[in-house]
Design an enzyme around this catalytic site. Sequence first.
Site, PDB file in Angstrom:
ATOM      1  N   TYR A 145       0.865  -1.188   0.000  1.00  0.00           N
ATOM      2  CA  TYR A 145       0.000   0.000   0.000  1.00  0.00           C
ATOM      3  C   TYR A 145       0.891   1.225   0.000  1.00  0.00           C
ATOM      4  O   TYR A 145       1.873   1.308   0.752  1.00  0.00           O
ATOM      5  CB  TYR A 145      -0.898   0.027   1.240  1.00  0.00           C
ATOM      6  CG  TYR A 145      -1.715   1.302   1.362  1.00  0.00           C
ATOM      7  CD1 TYR A 145      -3.005   1.365   0.846  1.00  0.00           C
ATOM      8  CD2 TYR A 145      -1.174   2.436   1.966  1.00  0.00           C
ATOM      9  CE1 TYR A 145      -3.755   2.540   0.939  1.00  0.00           C
ATOM     10  CE2 TYR A 145      -1.911   3.610   2.058  1.00  0.00           C
ATOM     11  CZ  TYR A 145      -3.195   3.653   1.536  1.00  0.00           C
ATOM     12  OH  TYR A 145      -3.917   4.830   1.616  1.00  0.00           O
ATOM     13  N   GLU A 191      -3.729   7.513  -3.988  1.00  0.00           N
ATOM     14  CA  GLU A 191      -3.634   6.221  -3.301  1.00  0.00           C
ATOM     15  C   GLU A 191      -3.398   5.109  -4.320  1.00  0.00           C
ATOM     16  O   GLU A 191      -4.148   4.976  -5.279  1.00  0.00           O
ATOM     17  CB  GLU A 191      -4.921   5.958  -2.525  1.00  0.00           C
ATOM     18  CG  GLU A 191      -4.904   4.663  -1.722  1.00  0.00           C
ATOM     19  CD  GLU A 191      -6.202   4.435  -0.970  1.00  0.00           C
ATOM     20  OE1 GLU A 191      -6.210   4.590   0.258  1.00  0.00           O
ATOM     21  OE2 GLU A 191      -7.221   4.118  -1.622  1.00  0.00           O
TER      22      GLU A 191
END
Length: 386
Positions: free
Chosen positions: A109, A197
Amino acid sequence: MNIHEYQAKEILKEFGAPVSNGFAVTSIEEIKDKIPSLKSKNFVLKAQIHAGGRGKAGGVKLVKNIQELDLEAKQMMGKKLITHQTGPKGKIVKTLYIEEASEIEKEFYLSCLVDRESSKIAFISSTEGGMDIEKVASETPNKIVTTKIDLNEKVSQNDIDKILHPFSLDGEIKRNAEKLIQSLYKILINKDANLIEINPLVITKDKKLTCLDAKMNFDDNSIFRRPEILKMRDLNEEEPAEIEASKFDLAYIKLDGSIGCMVNGAGLAMATMDIIKLYGEEPANFLDVGGGASKEKVTAAFKLILADKNVKGILINIFGGIMRCDVLAQGVIEAAKQVNLSVPLVVRLAGTNFKEGKEILEKSNLQILSASDLNDAAKKIVESIK
């Protein structure tokens, strides 16, 4: 302003970030013409909506051939997708994104965002890629690394090392990850993004770094100087009432309660919503008309509230600084007459020309309850809808 995954990947590609080859379609017929541009044997079909949780809701499919792709695309296009972020209403899928499938070895991530609390840019990295980062933060916060950096021309090598430390990368993959950090930073600064993101960021079995999914959000206050971003706005993904509000520069968010709110100032609006909840009801909206609203703007705001069929009563809470209470009163009366007001209305006025505003409302012959303060206003509107 949010954009779709395929649009975010176009921006990533523009800034040199690694993404899978893919294309977006708004009709099934387009797939046949565009599919030859992809070289893989397997494909990933993704519903394009402004919400997370698509995979669990059936909005992401791995398909093994063109025939299977065509079948799944027909089932997905026009489908109502309900995720934990859409709520029970869901969102209708009107655009599909098809990309080459990747053989994944590792998932990470990675995100960067404007951290308003520290007035810095924050990079968040975690080995728990492909998962809901809020869940990771709640259950295993030790697996998240946050690196806050000062605003500079580029990210320093020292900060890059901190950001990438959890990933334990080396060689060419590490060098590519370092380039990706700089690319994300450039996008955030040069495109006025609030959030970028990448989840997941993957290493494929052939040792390539790839942004497998991407999400971007942009600052509404600076969108006027980013026409290339504004072109990406998808009105199908927004509440019709919020689209209408944006035409009049109103800060409006639809909620699920029964008491409509019209307030000037975000802080006062939040306090108004809180006190409504304190008295046992729920606000139907957040609505800030701003400090210098005109009669036309107030009228538009009033109509916006009344267009919500769930609204059983309206609370207007105005503290007149720049906003004049007499101007607001005129707007309220005009709007009430145009829409044939049929729900209780409580008005609390204070500040500039509040006496004149109250007098205008009293002479209007409309059924309006006047309140002396916010506490009194909330109590009256809650009692009036029971």
